[in-house]
Design a protein around this motif. Structure first.
Motif, mmCIF file in Angstrom:
data_model
loop_
_atom_site.group_PDB
_atom_site.id
_atom_site.type_symbol
_atom_site.label_atom_id
_atom_site.label_comp_id
_atom_site.label_asym_id
_atom_site.label_seq_id
_atom_site.Cartn_x
_atom_site.Cartn_y
_atom_site.Cartn_z
ATOM 1 N N GLU A 13 0.823 -1.208 0.000
ATOM 2 C CA GLU A 13 0.000 0.000 0.000
ATOM 3 C C GLU A 13 0.865 1.269 0.000
ATOM 4 N N ILE A 14 1.950 1.254 0.727
ATOM 5 C CA ILE A 14 2.864 2.407 0.717
ATOM 6 C C ILE A 14 3.463 2.588 -0.677
ATOM 7 N N SER A 15 3.770 1.469 -1.339
ATOM 8 C CA SER A 15 4.300 1.542 -2.701
ATOM 9 C C SER A 15 3.239 2.052 -3.672
ATOM 10 N N ALA A 70 -15.994 -3.324 -0.566
ATOM 11 C CA ALA A 70 -16.150 -2.069 -1.289
ATOM 12 C C ALA A 70 -14.859 -1.777 -2.053
ATOM 13 N N TYR A 71 -14.507 -0.512 -2.172
ATOM 14 C CA TYR A 71 -13.407 -0.114 -3.050
ATOM 15 C C TYR A 71 -12.039 -0.148 -2.378
ATOM 16 N N ARG A 72 -11.971 -0.331 -1.058
ATOM 17 C CA ARG A 72 -10.673 -0.433 -0.375
ATOM 18 C C ARG A 72 -10.303 -1.915 -0.340
ATOM 19 N N ASP A 73 -9.946 -2.453 -1.506
ATOM 20 C CA ASP A 73 -9.984 -3.900 -1.701
ATOM 21 C C ASP A 73 -8.643 -4.581 -1.972
ATOM 22 N N LEU A 85 -20.665 -7.907 12.428
ATOM 23 C CA LEU A 85 -19.398 -7.701 13.119
ATOM 24 C C LEU A 85 -18.944 -6.272 12.862
ATOM 25 N N GLU A 86 -18.797 -5.494 13.901
ATOM 26 C CA GLU A 86 -18.227 -4.152 13.759
ATOM 27 C C GLU A 86 -16.749 -4.222 14.113
ATOM 28 N N MET A 87 -15.905 -4.000 13.120
ATOM 29 C CA MET A 87 -14.460 -4.018 13.319
ATOM 30 C C MET A 87 -13.978 -2.600 13.624
ATOM 31 N N ASP A 88 -13.559 -2.385 14.849
ATOM 32 C CA ASP A 88 -13.053 -1.073 15.271
ATOM 33 C C ASP A 88 -11.612 -0.943 14.774
ATOM 34 N N THR A 89 -11.436 -0.241 13.662
ATOM 35 C CA THR A 89 -10.126 -0.178 13.021
ATOM 36 C C THR A 89 -9.769 1.274 12.688
ATOM 37 N N TYR A 90 -8.730 1.469 11.871
ATOM 38 C CA TYR A 90 -8.268 2.833 11.596
ATOM 39 C C TYR A 90 -7.425 2.826 10.331
ATOM 40 N N ARG A 91 -7.638 3.813 9.468
ATOM 41 C CA ARG A 91 -6.792 3.935 8.280
ATOM 42 C C ARG A 91 -5.790 5.068 8.490
ATOM 43 N N TYR A 92 -4.548 4.822 8.094
ATOM 44 C CA TYR A 92 -3.505 5.837 8.268
ATOM 45 C C TYR A 92 -3.533 6.870 7.147
ATOM 46 N N HIS A 93 -3.826 6.425 5.930
ATOM 47 C CA HIS A 93 -3.952 7.354 4.806
ATOM 48 C C HIS A 93 -5.305 8.063 4.869
ATOM 49 N N GLY A 94 -5.483 9.034 4.006
ATOM 50 C CA GLY A 94 -6.784 9.660 3.857
ATOM 51 C C GLY A 94 -7.769 8.705 3.218
ATOM 52 N N HIS A 95 -8.991 9.173 3.034
ATOM 53 C CA HIS A 95 -10.019 8.325 2.423
ATOM 54 C C HIS A 95 -9.562 7.795 1.076
ATOM 55 N N SER A 96 -9.031 8.685 0.246
ATOM 56 C CA SER A 96 -8.469 8.299 -1.043
ATOM 57 C C SER A 96 -7.217 9.134 -1.254
ATOM 58 N N ILE A 132 -0.396 5.189 -11.399
ATOM 59 C CA ILE A 132 -1.752 4.748 -11.059
ATOM 60 C C ILE A 132 -2.662 5.947 -11.279
ATOM 61 N N ARG A 133 -3.743 5.735 -12.004
ATOM 62 C CA ARG A 133 -4.668 6.828 -12.322
ATOM 63 C C ARG A 133 -6.032 6.555 -11.699
ATOM 64 N N GLY A 134 -6.854 7.582 -11.669
ATOM 65 C CA GLY A 134 -8.212 7.414 -11.167
ATOM 66 C C GLY A 134 -8.257 7.367 -9.647
ATOM 67 N N PHE A 135 -9.238 6.653 -9.110
ATOM 68 C CA PHE A 135 -9.395 6.555 -7.664
ATOM 69 C C PHE A 135 -8.452 5.517 -7.089
ATOM 70 N N CYS A 136 -8.028 5.734 -5.856
ATOM 71 C CA CYS A 136 -7.158 4.766 -5.186
ATOM 72 C C CYS A 136 -7.338 4.936 -3.676
ATOM 73 N N HIS A 137 -7.852 3.887 -3.026
ATOM 74 C CA HIS A 137 -8.131 3.922 -1.590
ATOM 75 C C HIS A 137 -7.233 2.896 -0.901
ATOM 76 N N LEU A 138 -6.400 3.350 0.021
ATOM 77 C CA LEU A 138 -5.394 2.492 0.636
ATOM 78 C C LEU A 138 -5.863 1.937 1.990
ATOM 79 N N TYR A 139 -5.299 0.795 2.356
ATOM 80 C CA TYR A 139 -5.793 -0.020 3.477
ATOM 81 C C TYR A 139 -4.816 -0.060 4.646
ATOM 82 N N ASP A 140 -3.703 0.671 4.568
ATOM 83 C CA ASP A 140 -2.698 0.551 5.624
ATOM 84 C C ASP A 140 -3.282 1.004 6.955
ATOM 85 N N GLY A 141 -3.085 0.161 7.961
ATOM 86 C CA GLY A 141 -3.675 0.343 9.278
ATOM 87 C C GLY A 141 -4.774 -0.672 9.545
ATOM 88 N N GLN A 142 -5.452 -1.125 8.498
ATOM 89 C CA GLN A 142 -6.600 -2.023 8.638
ATOM 90 C C GLN A 142 -6.246 -3.479 8.310
#
Length: 396
Positions: free
Chosen positions: A80-82, A122-125, A288-299, A92-102
């Motif tokens: 994800e950092i890469s 969803a889109y954070r896949d 199931l509610e997973m209490d988590t956190y993303r380090y990056h912004g939404h996108s 990479i073009r268009g939308f991109c949603h990263l998962y680091d932290g989750q």
């Protein structure tokens, strides 16, 4: 799963033809443990439950599993950092949603189920795809729109897919995957497969009407579906308390039971998902509610620091980071040394860099691919220009 097992060997002096070699003290170091002997670890927090007795906090694991968790989550984090760097380089073009932290959600969930069970998200896949056994080169090829991507370069970041592992994507419309996941669970029950569907969505989608409609049908028909709310506390840039009158998402099913899980604890996620799978096969849906956190912004267009403080992000990293939690467990049980884990991370960096280099060599899809998987072939369709007079393309 730890592919590069690094051994620390103390050199043995050359044997003399007259004098037998003396045993070395201390004895040879063991190296990274590959033991499958069971150990019991208590989850970081108790489970909070709604209309169901919660599972035990005592999770069973092993050295092999903890090391595989560490490697898988470290690989996802590095990937994800890469991807962040590739996006900023306009590869990479268009939308991109990263998962680091989750990462603990994807890895813990996978540890509790089999590939016969289905996952839809969803889109954070990206990391869900990798957890399902997805190829790293195919992941980066898809991100860069290349021919050999997991969706043939036509899906991009939001539409990863792996049918042979029952991973049904990657969906860009907020909440739209939830009814589809319930439909997959309907098919599983209809066919008497004895499998389940994990239907993931974010807290930003938790107020969608289609979610409650699908949940109602799933409860009526006792479908084997687990609705997983990945609550990273911000729907785009809106905090959960500003968007939801009741942010206790595990209770939002009312007549459907629910659990709140520390989504930054991979063993808690595994324990909850195993419990949930057994539950839905007998009783129908659970949340199931997973209490988590993303380090990056939404996108990638969101710096992620205008609606939350940098101190908040740093505090989560320091206190709850899922990779660091597993690192501490491994070190506490002497399954590996700190240096061995660092060496493993170096190997992961090399693996990711090699995958990116190979993906860059992959060609773009042929222009004819624009029409494949969209229309039925050989049906005589023609594409006209804006003037509707000149035929531009005859579709295959």
């Amino acid at each position: 799963m730890a592919a590069a097992i690094l051994r620390r060997l103390t050199p043995t002096p050359a044997a003399s033809p007259r004098v037998a070699p003396r045993p070395l003290l201390p004895p040879l170091a063991r190296g990274v443990s590959d033991s499958t002997d069971a150990i019991t670890v208590e989850t970081s927090l108790p489970f909070m439950s709604h209309n169901v007795d919660p599972p035990s906090r005592s999770a069973t694991t092993s050295a092999r599993e903890l090391l595989s968790f560490f490697r898988d989550m470290a690989l996802m984090r590095r990937a994800e950092i890469s991807a962040d760097s590739l996006y900023k380089a306009k590869l990479i073009r268009g939308f991109c949603h990263l998962y680091d932290g989750q990462e603990a959600v994807a890895v813990g969930m996978e540890a509790a189920i089999t590939r016969a069970d289905a996952i839809i998200t969803a889109y954070r896949d990206h990391c869900a795809y990798l957890a399902r056994g997805g190829d790293l080169v195919a992941a980066f090829a898809e991100l860069m729109g290349r021919r050999d991507g997991c969706s043939r370069g036509k899906g991009g970041s939001m539409h990863f897919y792996k049918r042979d592992a029952n991973f049904f994507g990657g969906h860009g419309i907020v909440g739209a995957q939830v009814p589809l996941g319930c439909g997959i669970a309907f098919a599983q029950r209809y066919r008497k497969e004895g499998t389940v569907t994990f239907d993931l969505y974010g807290d930003g989608a938790a107020n969608q009407g289609q979610l409650f409609e699908a949940l109602n049908m799933a409860a009526l028909w006792k479908l084997p579906v687990i609705l997983v709310c990945e609550n990273n506390h911000y729907g785009m840039g809106t905090a959960e308390w500003r968007a939801s009158k009741s942010p206790a998402y595990y209770k939002r099913g009312d007549y459907v039971p629910g659990l709140k899980v520390d989504g930054m604890d991979v063993l808690a996620v595994k324990q909850a998902c195993k419990f949930a799978k057994d539950h839905v096969l007998e009783n129908g849906p659970i949340i199931l509610e997973m209490d988590t956190y993303r380090y990056h912004g939404h996108s990638m267009s969101d710096p992620g620091s205008t609606y939350r403080t940098r101190d908040e992000i740093a505090g989560i990293r320091q206190e709850r980071d899922p990779i660091e939690r597993v690192r501490k467990l491994i070190l506490a049980h002497d399954f590996a040394t700190a240096q061995e884990l660092k060496d493993m991370e170096k190997e992961i960096r090399k693996q990711v860099d090699a995958a990116i280099a190979k993906a860059k060599e992959n060609p773009m899809p042929d222009p004819s691919e624009l029409f494949t998987n969209v229309y039925v072939n050989d049906c005589g369709l023609e594409s006209f220009g804006v003037d509707r007079k000149v035929v531009r393309t005859v579709l295959p």
